[in-house]
Design a protein around this motif. Structure first.
Motif, PDB file in Angstrom:
ATOM      1  N   VAL A 120       0.852  -1.184   0.000  1.00 35.78           N
ATOM      2  CA  VAL A 120       0.000   0.000   0.000  1.00 35.78           C
ATOM      3  C   VAL A 120       0.892   1.239   0.000  1.00 35.78           C
ATOM      4  O   VAL A 120       1.774   1.387   0.856  1.00 35.78           O
ATOM      5  N   LEU A 121       0.668   2.112  -0.951  1.00 41.87           N
ATOM      6  CA  LEU A 121       1.475   3.317  -1.074  1.00 41.87           C
ATOM      7  C   LEU A 121       1.069   4.348  -0.015  1.00 41.87           C
ATOM      8  O   LEU A 121      -0.049   4.305   0.516  1.00 41.87           O
ATOM      9  N   PRO A 122       1.963   5.292   0.300  1.00 44.09           N
ATOM     10  CA  PRO A 122       1.679   6.260   1.368  1.00 44.09           C
ATOM     11  C   PRO A 122       0.413   7.081   1.144  1.00 44.09           C
ATOM     12  O   PRO A 122      -0.248   7.477   2.105  1.00 44.09           O
ATOM     13  N   ASN A 123       0.062   7.363  -0.096  1.00 46.22           N
ATOM     14  CA  ASN A 123      -1.112   8.204  -0.354  1.00 46.22           C
ATOM     15  C   ASN A 123      -2.394   7.389  -0.559  1.00 46.22           C
ATOM     16  O   ASN A 123      -3.434   7.944  -0.931  1.00 46.22           O
ATOM     17  N   GLU A 124      -2.322   6.082  -0.317  1.00 46.07           N
ATOM     18  CA  GLU A 124      -3.487   5.224  -0.550  1.00 46.07           C
ATOM     19  C   GLU A 124      -4.184   4.859   0.762  1.00 46.07           C
ATOM     20  O   GLU A 124      -3.552   4.724   1.808  1.00 46.07           O
ATOM     21  N   THR A 125      -5.483   4.701   0.665  1.00 43.17           N
ATOM     22  CA  THR A 125      -6.312   4.244   1.779  1.00 43.17           C
ATOM     23  C   THR A 125      -6.995   2.951   1.363  1.00 43.17           C
ATOM     24  O   THR A 125      -7.544   2.866   0.260  1.00 43.17           O
ATOM     25  N   ILE A 126      -6.972   1.950   2.249  1.00 42.96           N
ATOM     26  CA  ILE A 126      -7.583   0.655   1.935  1.00 42.96           C
ATOM     27  C   ILE A 126      -9.076   0.706   2.243  1.00 42.96           C
ATOM     28  O   ILE A 126      -9.494   1.157   3.308  1.00 42.96           O
ATOM     29  N   LEU A 127      -9.866   0.229   1.300  1.00 44.37           N
ATOM     30  CA  LEU A 127     -11.312   0.107   1.494  1.00 44.37           C
ATOM     31  C   LEU A 127     -11.697  -1.352   1.271  1.00 44.37           C
ATOM     32  O   LEU A 127     -11.406  -1.936   0.225  1.00 44.37           O
ATOM     33  N   ARG A 128     -12.364  -1.937   2.261  1.00 44.79           N
ATOM     34  CA  ARG A 128     -12.831  -3.322   2.151  1.00 44.79           C
ATOM     35  C   ARG A 128     -14.348  -3.317   1.989  1.00 44.79           C
ATOM     36  O   ARG A 128     -15.062  -2.717   2.796  1.00 44.79           O
ATOM     37  N   VAL A 129     -14.840  -3.990   0.983  1.00 43.77           N
ATOM     38  CA  VAL A 129     -16.278  -4.091   0.741  1.00 43.77           C
ATOM     39  C   VAL A 129     -16.649  -5.536   0.444  1.00 43.77           C
ATOM     40  O   VAL A 129     -15.792  -6.347   0.064  1.00 43.77           O
ATOM     41  N   SER A 130     -17.928  -5.843   0.620  1.00 41.28           N
ATOM     42  CA  SER A 130     -18.459  -7.168   0.277  1.00 41.28           C
ATOM     43  C   SER A 130     -19.609  -6.985  -0.697  1.00 41.28           C
ATOM     44  O   SER A 130     -20.448  -6.094  -0.523  1.00 41.28           O
ATOM     45  N   GLY A 131     -19.643  -7.807  -1.694  1.00 42.62           N
ATOM     46  CA  GLY A 131     -20.719  -7.769  -2.680  1.00 42.62           C
ATOM     47  C   GLY A 131     -21.422  -9.101  -2.766  1.00 42.62           C
ATOM     48  O   GLY A 131     -20.784 -10.152  -2.706  1.00 42.62           O
ATOM     49  N   GLU A 132     -22.745  -9.064  -2.866  1.00 38.00           N
ATOM     50  CA  GLU A 132     -23.534 -10.279  -3.006  1.00 38.00           C
ATOM     51  C   GLU A 132     -24.371 -10.205  -4.272  1.00 38.00           C
ATOM     52  O   GLU A 132     -24.863  -9.133  -4.642  1.00 38.00           O
ATOM     53  N   GLY A 133     -24.528 -11.318  -4.919  1.00 39.20           N
ATOM     54  CA  GLY A 133     -25.370 -11.419  -6.105  1.00 39.20           C
ATOM     55  C   GLY A 133     -26.181 -12.694  -6.048  1.00 39.20           C
ATOM     56  O   GLY A 133     -25.714 -13.705  -5.527  1.00 39.20           O
ATOM     57  N   SER A 134     -27.400 -12.651  -6.541  1.00 37.09           N
ATOM     58  CA  SER A 134     -28.257 -13.831  -6.498  1.00 37.09           C
ATOM     59  C   SER A 134     -28.951 -14.036  -7.836  1.00 37.09           C
ATOM     60  O   SER A 134     -29.209 -13.085  -8.578  1.00 37.09           O
ATOM     61  N   VAL A 135     -29.246 -15.281  -8.111  1.00 39.62           N
ATOM     62  CA  VAL A 135     -29.954 -15.685  -9.321  1.00 39.62           C
ATOM     63  C   VAL A 135     -31.003 -16.708  -8.911  1.00 39.62           C
ATOM     64  O   VAL A 135     -30.720 -17.635  -8.145  1.00 39.62           O
ATOM     65  N   ARG A 136     -32.225 -16.527  -9.402  1.00 44.09           N
ATOM     66  CA  ARG A 136     -33.291 -17.495  -9.160  1.00 44.09           C
ATOM     67  C   ARG A 136     -33.643 -18.150 -10.494  1.00 44.09           C
ATOM     68  O   ARG A 136     -33.802 -17.474 -11.517  1.00 44.09           O
ATOM     69  N   THR A 137     -33.752 -19.467 -10.465  1.00 39.35           N
ATOM     70  CA  THR A 137     -34.006 -20.186 -11.709  1.00 39.35           C
ATOM     71  C   THR A 137     -34.901 -21.394 -11.455  1.00 39.35           C
ATOM     72  O   THR A 137     -34.982 -21.904 -10.329  1.00 39.35           O
ATOM     73  N   THR A 138     -35.552 -21.845 -12.491  1.00 41.93           N
ATOM     74  CA  THR A 138     -36.476 -22.978 -12.390  1.00 41.93           C
ATOM     75  C   THR A 138     -35.708 -24.295 -12.417  1.00 41.93           C
ATOM     76  O   THR A 138     -34.805 -24.478 -13.235  1.00 41.93           O
ATOM     77  N   PRO A 139     -36.034 -25.234 -11.523  1.00 39.23           N
ATOM     78  CA  PRO A 139     -35.349 -26.528 -11.517  1.00 39.23           C
ATOM     79  C   PRO A 139     -35.515 -27.265 -12.840  1.00 39.23           C
ATOM     80  O   PRO A 139     -36.486 -27.069 -13.570  1.00 39.23           O
ATOM     81  N   GLU A 140     -34.564 -28.137 -13.113  1.00 42.55           N
ATOM     82  CA  GLU A 140     -34.584 -28.935 -14.350  1.00 42.55           C
ATOM     83  C   GLU A 140     -34.599 -30.436 -14.076  1.00 42.55           C
ATOM     84  O   GLU A 140     -34.918 -31.219 -14.966  1.00 42.55           O
ATOM     85  N   ILE A 141     -34.204 -30.825 -12.871  1.00 45.05           N
ATOM     86  CA  ILE A 141     -34.117 -32.241 -12.524  1.00 45.05           C
ATOM     87  C   ILE A 141     -34.884 -32.475 -11.225  1.00 45.05           C
ATOM     88  O   ILE A 141     -34.825 -31.648 -10.308  1.00 45.05           O
ATOM     89  N   ALA A 142     -35.589 -33.582 -11.158  1.00 43.58           N
ATOM     90  CA  ALA A 142     -36.258 -33.983  -9.920  1.00 43.58           C
ATOM     91  C   ALA A 142     -35.730 -35.339  -9.478  1.00 43.58           C
ATOM     92  O   ALA A 142     -35.488 -36.223 -10.299  1.00 43.58           O
ATOM     93  N   GLU A 143     -35.528 -35.462  -8.181  1.00 45.99           N
ATOM     94  CA  GLU A 143     -35.074 -36.728  -7.604  1.00 45.99           C
ATOM     95  C   GLU A 143     -36.087 -37.158  -6.548  1.00 45.99           C
ATOM     96  O   GLU A 143     -36.349 -36.444  -5.589  1.00 45.99           O
ATOM     97  N   VAL A 144     -36.673 -38.336  -6.749  1.00 44.61           N
ATOM     98  CA  VAL A 144     -37.719 -38.844  -5.868  1.00 44.61           C
ATOM     99  C   VAL A 144     -37.213 -40.111  -5.193  1.00 44.61           C
ATOM    100  O   VAL A 144     -36.634 -40.978  -5.841  1.00 44.61           O
ATOM    101  N   SER A 145     -37.458 -40.203  -3.886  1.00 44.50           N
ATOM    102  CA  SER A 145     -37.093 -41.406  -3.137  1.00 44.50           C
ATOM    103  C   SER A 145     -38.374 -42.151  -2.752  1.00 44.50           C
ATOM    104  O   SER A 145     -39.266 -41.589  -2.119  1.00 44.50           O
ATOM    105  N   VAL A 146     -38.472 -43.405  -3.164  1.00 40.30           N
ATOM    106  CA  VAL A 146     -39.650 -44.219  -2.877  1.00 40.30           C
ATOM    107  C   VAL A 146     -39.202 -45.505  -2.204  1.00 40.30           C
ATOM    108  O   VAL A 146     -38.194 -46.108  -2.590  1.00 40.30           O
ATOM    109  N   GLY A 147     -39.936 -45.914  -1.196  1.00 42.33           N
ATOM    110  CA  GLY A 147     -39.585 -47.127  -0.477  1.00 42.33           C
ATOM    111  C   GLY A 147     -40.725 -48.128  -0.477  1.00 42.33           C
ATOM    112  O   GLY A 147     -41.908 -47.771  -0.559  1.00 42.33           O
ATOM    113  N   VAL A 148     -40.375 -49.395  -0.410  1.00 38.88           N
ATOM    114  CA  VAL A 148     -41.337 -50.485  -0.278  1.00 38.88           C
ATOM    115  C   VAL A 148     -41.028 -51.193   1.029  1.00 38.88           C
ATOM    116  O   VAL A 148     -39.921 -51.708   1.222  1.00 38.88           O
TER     117      VAL A 148
END
Length: 230
Positions: free
Chosen positions: A17-45
């Protein structure tokens, strides 16, 4: 012979870090919603009998009928997998000593399908073919779709972090000079569990409405920027 010295692995050097610099810490979040394509079913006898062999024999017959019904529905091969097979004694209740009253055999199958439009019909087939323990379907994405969704969520997270950093720098009368550090992304998947509503009776064809819902993919980045005065 002489042994070669072992070189210790060192962490990557931290940015200077140089003498004239200031450190800034940030956090970014992103989300995506999508329709399922595969189904997994468990059946027992699950079946019972006076002996372990009788319980297992009954179970084998009912499981074979269930697999035949799945084949008639067009599901064969790899989409069908045995996930649990067990035979265990059943004991009398409230007995002073353990007393075996019979045996229970259980065979569980997992079925994967991409035909979500006919998933309700598949559940009906499982009920009518003798499945007596059916779990709520779990929904997922294909690998290419999962990768695309992750990359999109990561891109949104990086863009949000950049926007935060620029807004903060501007409010401080500074500007972003360079990026110092970007953390590995953290990706989480939520959803993927549908909801089953079973109506009607076993004497008719029960309606099994399936609501797959949506899968949400969330990504998060932590980034350090170097700010300098404007």
């Amino acid at each position: 012979m002489t042994a070669s010295p072992v070189l210790a692995q060192s962490a990557p050097p931290m940015p200077v870090v140089l003498p004239n610099e200031t450190i800034l810490r940030v956090s970014g979040e992103g989300s995506v919603r999508t329709t399922p394509e595969i189904a997994e079913v468990s059946v027992g006898v699950s079946t019972t009998g006076p002996t372990a062999l009788e319980a297992l024999s009954q179970n084998n017959r009912k499981t074979a009928a269930l697999v035949d019904a799945l084949r008639e529905a067009g599901i064969t091969g790899e989409p069908i997998q045995t996930t649990d097979l067990s035979v265990a004694p059943e004991y009398a209740e409230n007995a002073k000593v353990d007393r075996i009253t019979g045996w229970r055999a259980t065979n569980s199958l997992t079925i994967r399908t991409i035909d979500l439009e006919n998933l309700g019909a598949l559940m009906t087939v499982l009920f009518e073919a003798g499945g007596n323990t059916i779990n709520t379907p779990q929904f997922d994405l294909t690998e290419p779709s999962r990768l695309r969704a992750v990359r999109e969520a990561e891109s949104k997270a990086l863009a949000e972090a950049q926007d935060q950093a620029e807004a903060t720098a501007q409010s401080m009368g500074m500007r972003i000079a360079r990026t110092l550090l970007v953390s590995d992304s953290t990706v989480n998947f939520t959803g993927g569990g549908g909801h089953i509503v079973v109506t009607g009776s076993r004497s008719g064809r029960p309606a099994v409405p399936i609501e797959p819902g949506q899968i949400e993919i969330r990504a998060k980045y932590s980034i350090e920027y170097a700010l300098v005065p404007r």
